[in-house]
Design a protein around this motif. Structure first.
Motif, mmCIF file in Angstrom:
data_model
loop_
_atom_site.group_PDB
_atom_site.id
_atom_site.type_symbol
_atom_site.label_atom_id
_atom_site.label_comp_id
_atom_site.label_asym_id
_atom_site.label_seq_id
_atom_site.Cartn_x
_atom_site.Cartn_y
_atom_site.Cartn_z
ATOM 1 N N PHE A 271 0.847 -1.193 0.000
ATOM 2 C CA PHE A 271 0.000 0.000 0.000
ATOM 3 C C PHE A 271 0.883 1.244 0.000
ATOM 4 C CE2 PHE A 271 -2.458 3.186 2.533
ATOM 5 C CZ PHE A 271 -3.384 3.477 1.539
ATOM 6 N N VAL A 272 0.590 2.155 -0.923
ATOM 7 C CA VAL A 272 1.380 3.376 -1.104
ATOM 8 C C VAL A 272 0.497 4.574 -0.792
ATOM 9 C CG1 VAL A 272 2.719 4.762 -2.729
ATOM 10 C CG2 VAL A 272 2.755 2.249 -2.898
ATOM 11 N N ASP A 273 0.892 5.358 0.204
ATOM 12 C CA ASP A 273 0.097 6.510 0.627
ATOM 13 C C ASP A 273 1.055 7.573 1.164
ATOM 14 O OD1 ASP A 273 -1.738 8.186 2.447
ATOM 15 O OD2 ASP A 273 -3.182 6.767 1.624
ATOM 16 N N ASP A 274 0.614 8.817 1.183
ATOM 17 C CA ASP A 274 1.471 9.900 1.681
ATOM 18 C C ASP A 274 1.189 10.256 3.137
ATOM 19 O OD1 ASP A 274 -1.064 11.004 0.944
ATOM 20 O OD2 ASP A 274 -0.176 13.013 0.924
ATOM 21 N N ARG A 275 0.283 9.522 3.786
ATOM 22 C CA ARG A 275 -0.068 9.811 5.171
ATOM 23 C C ARG A 275 0.285 8.617 6.064
ATOM 24 N NH1 ARG A 275 -3.406 14.322 5.493
ATOM 25 N NH2 ARG A 275 -4.053 13.699 7.600
ATOM 26 N N GLU A 276 1.040 8.901 7.118
ATOM 27 C CA GLU A 276 1.521 7.827 7.979
ATOM 28 C C GLU A 276 0.389 7.052 8.636
ATOM 29 O OE1 GLU A 276 4.443 8.983 10.797
ATOM 30 O OE2 GLU A 276 5.891 9.666 9.290
ATOM 31 N N GLU A 277 -0.678 7.750 9.044
ATOM 32 C CA GLU A 277 -1.758 7.026 9.723
ATOM 33 C C GLU A 277 -2.426 6.019 8.798
ATOM 34 O OE1 GLU A 277 -3.622 11.185 8.873
ATOM 35 O OE2 GLU A 277 -1.623 10.303 9.102
ATOM 36 N N ASN A 278 -2.466 6.320 7.507
ATOM 37 C CA ASN A 278 -3.038 5.372 6.552
ATOM 38 C C ASN A 278 -2.112 4.181 6.323
ATOM 39 O OD1 ASN A 278 -5.258 7.051 6.288
ATOM 40 N ND2 ASN A 278 -4.478 8.068 4.458
ATOM 41 N N ILE A 279 -0.812 4.439 6.318
ATOM 42 C CA ILE A 279 0.159 3.352 6.196
ATOM 43 C C ILE A 279 0.076 2.434 7.411
ATOM 44 C CG2 ILE A 279 2.622 2.793 6.165
ATOM 45 C CD1 ILE A 279 1.676 3.792 3.490
ATOM 46 N N ARG A 280 0.018 3.023 8.599
ATOM 47 C CA ARG A 280 -0.063 2.202 9.817
ATOM 48 C C ARG A 280 -1.321 1.339 9.816
ATOM 49 N NH1 ARG A 280 1.804 7.050 12.316
ATOM 50 N NH2 ARG A 280 -0.320 7.525 13.038
ATOM 51 N N ALA A 281 -2.423 1.898 9.359
ATOM 52 C CA ALA A 281 -3.669 1.128 9.318
ATOM 53 C C ALA A 281 -3.561 -0.027 8.327
ATOM 54 C CB ALA A 281 -4.836 2.042 8.946
ATOM 55 N N ALA A 282 -2.912 0.206 7.188
ATOM 56 C CA ALA A 282 -2.724 -0.868 6.212
ATOM 57 C C ALA A 282 -1.848 -1.967 6.779
ATOM 58 C CB ALA A 282 -2.113 -0.305 4.929
ATOM 59 N N GLU A 283 -0.793 -1.574 7.478
ATOM 60 C CA GLU A 283 0.102 -2.566 8.071
ATOM 61 C C GLU A 283 -0.609 -3.343 9.181
ATOM 62 O OE1 GLU A 283 4.353 -0.314 7.154
ATOM 63 O OE2 GLU A 283 3.374 -0.026 9.099
ATOM 64 N N ALA A 284 -1.482 -2.671 9.913
ATOM 65 C CA ALA A 284 -2.262 -3.374 10.932
ATOM 66 C C ALA A 284 -3.182 -4.406 10.303
ATOM 67 C CB ALA A 284 -3.076 -2.377 11.749
ATOM 68 N N ALA A 285 -3.568 -4.172 9.035
ATOM 69 C CA ALA A 285 -4.407 -5.125 8.306
ATOM 70 C C ALA A 285 -3.581 -6.223 7.649
ATOM 71 C CB ALA A 285 -5.226 -4.385 7.251
ATOM 72 N N GLY A 286 -2.258 -6.190 7.846
ATOM 73 C CA GLY A 286 -1.385 -7.233 7.315
ATOM 74 C C GLY A 286 -0.706 -6.894 6.003
ATOM 75 N N MET A 287 -0.981 -5.702 5.448
ATOM 76 C CA MET A 287 -0.342 -5.294 4.198
ATOM 77 C C MET A 287 1.048 -4.737 4.470
ATOM 78 S SD MET A 287 -3.498 -3.351 2.250
ATOM 79 C CE MET A 287 -5.048 -4.204 1.937
ATOM 80 N N ARG A 288 1.841 -4.612 3.426
ATOM 81 C CA ARG A 288 3.096 -3.896 3.521
ATOM 82 C C ARG A 288 2.834 -2.446 3.134
ATOM 83 N NH1 ARG A 288 5.290 -8.424 0.723
ATOM 84 N NH2 ARG A 288 6.683 -7.276 -0.646
ATOM 85 N N GLY A 289 3.633 -1.536 3.648
ATOM 86 C CA GLY A 289 3.389 -0.129 3.399
ATOM 87 C C GLY A 289 4.606 0.602 2.883
ATOM 88 N N HIS A 290 4.356 1.620 2.056
ATOM 89 C CA HIS A 290 5.410 2.537 1.616
ATOM 90 C C HIS A 290 4.876 3.944 1.757
ATOM 91 C CE1 HIS A 290 8.674 4.340 -0.683
ATOM 92 N NE2 HIS A 290 7.758 4.990 -1.370
ATOM 93 N N LEU A 291 5.556 4.763 2.581
ATOM 94 C CA LEU A 291 5.162 6.158 2.748
ATOM 95 C C LEU A 291 5.684 6.941 1.556
ATOM 96 C CD1 LEU A 291 3.822 8.285 4.585
ATOM 97 C CD2 LEU A 291 6.097 8.665 5.587
ATOM 98 N N PHE A 292 4.774 7.428 0.741
ATOM 99 C CA PHE A 292 5.157 8.087 -0.516
ATOM 100 C C PHE A 292 5.741 9.463 -0.244
ATOM 101 C CE2 PHE A 292 4.310 10.908 -4.095
ATOM 102 C CZ PHE A 292 4.856 10.181 -5.139
#
Length: 206
Positions: free
Chosen positions: A165-186
């Motif tokens: 999951f690629v997003d520019d907001r940290e809270e959205n990245i953290r939520a994706a990672e909590a759902a088991g996805m990998r995250g990249h802060l754009f």
């Protein structure tokens, strides 16, 4: 290798509101800027989730400001709001098209009201590259609500750890990672390219 890249839209592929666009909204509303933006953002989630229409949203904003907008002003506010969110990053559109051309599975998750989703669909053919387009106004969930990520995973039919999951907001990245996805802060297209290249690189045997 990550099977799917799940992109945010605004702040990644599309631009956030410009200063000029923000100023136009405030002038059109005729309200003090701090009060206007407090009401604008506080009332935005139901609009993004498709629970209220554009005119209904602006009537609620007026109520929060202690005033009333007539139909003509509401129409101008809707138009100014859509215009303010309509800019796109050509470099990121190019990257999306490159990934699609290479057969990479890509999807989109965006907090976006129906009027703006329709505008993007009418004007941007590159949206057709996304296998799944999870617009909050149509799925009933807005980031960072867990349901937004769960909806995408189910629509893609893949394990969450195979989704980046690629997003520019940290809270959205953290939520994706909590759902088991990998995250990249754009931050920039180049840094995203580098991250994707590392993800695709063969892993050395231990």
């Amino acid at each position: 290798m990550t099977a799917t890249v799940l992109f945010d839209l605004f702040g990644v592929i599309a631009s956030h509101q410009t200063s000029e666009g923000k100023d136009l909204l405030v002038r059109t509303a005729g309200a003090p800027a701090p009060d206007f933006w407090d009401a604008y953002w506080a009332l935005r989630p139901p609009y993004d989730r498709g629970e209220v229409s554009g005119p209904g949203y602006w009537r609620e904003v007026a109520g929060a400001l202690g005033t009333r907008f007539d139909d003509e002003r509401i129409a101008r506010l809707v138009a100014a709001d859509l215009d303010g969110w309509s800019g796109v990053d050509a470099a990121m559109v190019g990257l999306v098209e490159e990934l699609a051309a290479r057969g990479r599975r890509i999807a989109l998750l965006s907090n976006i009201p129906e009027e703006l989703a329709c505008r993007y669909e009418e004007r941007h053919a590159w949206l057709g590259h996304f296998e799944v387009r999870a617009f909050s106004c149509r799925i009933g969930h807005a980031k960072p609500e867990p349901g937004a990520y769960r909806w995408c995973q189910e629509a893609l039919g893949d394990r969450p750890d195979r989704i980046l999951f690629v997003d520019d907001r940290e809270e959205n990245i953290r939520a994706a990672e909590a759902a088991g996805m990998r995250g990249h802060l754009f931050t920039t297209p180049d840094r995203l390219r580098e991250h994707l290249a590392r993800e695709d690189a063969p892993q050395s045997p231990r």
